[in-house]
Write a protein that holds these residues in place. Structure first.
Motif, PDB file in Angstrom:
ATOM      1  N   PHE A  80       7.560   1.297  -9.710  1.00  0.00           N
ATOM      2  CA  PHE A  80       7.053   1.765 -10.877  1.00  0.00           C
ATOM      3  C   PHE A  80       5.536   1.201 -10.904  1.00  0.00           C
ATOM      4  CE2 PHE A  80       5.895   2.199 -15.273  1.00  0.00           C
ATOM      5  CZ  PHE A  80       6.834   3.279 -15.865  1.00  0.00           C
ATOM      6  N   ASP A  81       4.536   2.069 -10.851  1.00  0.00           N
ATOM      7  CA  ASP A  81       3.113   1.776 -10.650  1.00  0.00           C
ATOM      8  C   ASP A  81       2.267   1.501 -11.886  1.00  0.00           C
ATOM      9  OD1 ASP A  81       0.378   1.675  -9.831  1.00  0.00           O
ATOM     10  OD2 ASP A  81       0.718   3.473  -8.358  1.00  0.00           O
ATOM     11  N   THR A  82       2.053   0.343 -12.196  1.00  0.00           N
ATOM     12  CA  THR A  82       1.409   0.108 -13.510  1.00  0.00           C
ATOM     13  C   THR A  82       0.010   0.677 -13.446  1.00  0.00           C
ATOM     14  OG1 THR A  82       0.126  -1.785 -12.371  1.00  0.00           O
ATOM     15  CG2 THR A  82       2.279  -2.351 -13.408  1.00  0.00           C
ATOM     16  N   ALA A  83      -0.588   1.433 -12.529  1.00  0.00           N
ATOM     17  CA  ALA A  83      -1.681   2.269 -12.429  1.00  0.00           C
ATOM     18  C   ALA A  83      -1.572   3.729 -13.298  1.00  0.00           C
ATOM     19  CB  ALA A  83      -2.373   2.357 -11.434  1.00  0.00           C
ATOM     20  N   TRP A  84      -0.155   4.023 -13.400  1.00  0.00           N
ATOM     21  CA  TRP A  84      -0.046   5.042 -14.084  1.00  0.00           C
ATOM     22  C   TRP A  84      -0.584   5.155 -15.555  1.00  0.00           C
ATOM     23  CZ3 TRP A  84       5.594   5.638 -12.054  1.00  0.00           C
ATOM     24  CH2 TRP A  84       5.734   6.007 -10.437  1.00  0.00           C
ATOM     25  N   ASP A  85      -0.598   4.194 -16.220  1.00  0.00           N
ATOM     26  CA  ASP A  85      -0.748   4.028 -17.706  1.00  0.00           C
ATOM     27  C   ASP A  85      -2.217   4.299 -17.715  1.00  0.00           C
ATOM     28  OD1 ASP A  85      -0.081   3.665 -20.480  1.00  0.00           O
ATOM     29  OD2 ASP A  85      -1.521   1.908 -20.286  1.00  0.00           O
ATOM     30  N   ARG A  86      -2.930   3.555 -16.654  1.00  0.00           N
ATOM     31  CA  ARG A  86      -4.326   3.828 -16.733  1.00  0.00           C
ATOM     32  C   ARG A  86      -4.988   5.130 -16.424  1.00  0.00           C
ATOM     33  NH1 ARG A  86      -3.919  -1.001 -13.782  1.00  0.00           N
ATOM     34  NH2 ARG A  86      -4.379  -0.217 -11.928  1.00  0.00           N
ATOM     35  N   TYR A 106       4.576  10.601  -9.891  1.00  0.00           N
ATOM     36  CA  TYR A 106       5.993  10.199 -10.392  1.00  0.00           C
ATOM     37  C   TYR A 106       7.020  10.538  -9.812  1.00  0.00           C
ATOM     38  CZ  TYR A 106       9.464   8.925 -13.994  1.00  0.00           C
ATOM     39  OH  TYR A 106      10.764   8.449 -14.533  1.00  0.00           O
ATOM     40  N   MET A 136      11.832   1.937 -21.535  1.00  0.00           N
ATOM     41  CA  MET A 136      10.450   1.755 -20.708  1.00  0.00           C
ATOM     42  C   MET A 136       9.610   3.011 -20.705  1.00  0.00           C
ATOM     43  SD  MET A 136       9.293   0.116 -17.014  1.00  0.00           S
ATOM     44  CE  MET A 136      10.143   1.316 -16.228  1.00  0.00           C
ATOM     45  N   THR A 140       6.342   3.693 -22.971  1.00  0.00           N
ATOM     46  CA  THR A 140       5.011   3.435 -21.962  1.00  0.00           C
ATOM     47  C   THR A 140       4.545   4.632 -21.827  1.00  0.00           C
ATOM     48  OG1 THR A 140       6.295   3.072 -20.118  1.00  0.00           O
ATOM     49  CG2 THR A 140       5.598   1.347 -21.129  1.00  0.00           C
ATOM     50  N   ARG A 144       2.252   7.164 -24.645  1.00  0.00           N
ATOM     51  CA  ARG A 144       0.901   7.109 -24.259  1.00  0.00           C
ATOM     52  C   ARG A 144       0.660   8.688 -24.177  1.00  0.00           C
ATOM     53  NH1 ARG A 144      -3.527   5.054 -24.238  1.00  0.00           N
ATOM     54  NH2 ARG A 144      -2.734   2.901 -23.273  1.00  0.00           N
TER      55      ARG A 144
END
Length: 227
Positions: A80-86, A106, A136, A140, A144
């Motif tokens: 799960f890449d935290t950069a996805w939200d950015r 994804y 999640m 998230t 978003r």
């Protein structure tokens, strides 16, 4: 010219794994095992597949639940890449291109037979971590997406999405998810151009969101009385 004698049976001795590498091997094999047998599969059968004793397996994982939790961590949390939200929040780009890029990345993670089977088996078992993953995604990713839809439509930012807005995002997300289910679980015919499928789904969602919720917002606005 002399040759070194081969070990008995003609096989070379396997390299001894470090404890960390052995643990990773156990998790990888357990993931394959649970994706095929479900979480009801016995650890003695898993140990047999690994070619080790059950006590050795329990030396690394004191219980079956501990092993299952580690499988989940490697299958769901690590990729799960935290950069996805950015990516989704980058308003210097059109929302359509952000959504297409996100779902392209994804689906590269979740569109495997192993990932999907583990997901469904965990849901049937009622594991907390599966509910956590669904939560999640809603809290998230989908929250978003709804907020970015507000911004794209020129609507003022506010608190949490309404239940209806979030449900519409779930319908959109689930449609893309089910494409993977049809292809990798049911092995049914699908549109082979995955990127085209994502592009069409994004266009339909954005158009629908704008139409449905813009109209709803208009209906909720009280009419001005004549002066």
């Amino acid at each position: 010219m002399s040759r070194k004698a081969l070990p008995k049976g003609g096989r070379t001795k396997q390299k001894r794994l470090s404890p960390d590498d052995r643990r990773k091997e156990f998790v990888a094999k357990a993931t394959e095992f649970f994706s095929e047998e479900g979480f009801g599969g016995a650890t003695r059968d898993l140990a047999r597949r690994l070619g080790v004793t059950q006590p050795l397996l329990y030396r690394y994982f004191p219980s079956k639940d501990d092993l299952i939790k580690e499988v989940y961590r490697t299958v769901y949390l690590e990729p799960f890449d935290t950069a996805w939200d950015r990516l989704l929040a980058d308003r210097s780009r059109p929302l359509r291109s952000r959504l297409k890029e996100f779902y392209s990345a994804y689906t590269k993670v979740i569109f495997t037979r192993k990932w999907l089977r583990i997901y469904f088996y965990s849901g049937l078992k009622g594991l907390d971590i599966n509910r956590w993953y669904v939560g999640m995604v809603g809290d998230t990713i989908l929250t978003r997406i709804v907020r970015e839809c507000w911004h794209e439509a020129g609507r003022p930012a506010r608190g949490k999405p309404t239940a209806a807005e979030l449900e519409m995002a779930w319908v959109f997300h689930s449609g893309i998810f089910y494409y993977g289910v049809r292809k990798y679980i049911y092995e049914s015919p699908v549109l082979e151009d995955k990127e085209q499928m994502i592009s069409d789904a994004v266009d339909a969602f954005l158009a629908g969101f704008q139409q449905v919720f813009a109209a709803a917002a208009t209906q909720r606005t009280p009419e001005k009385l004549p002066v």
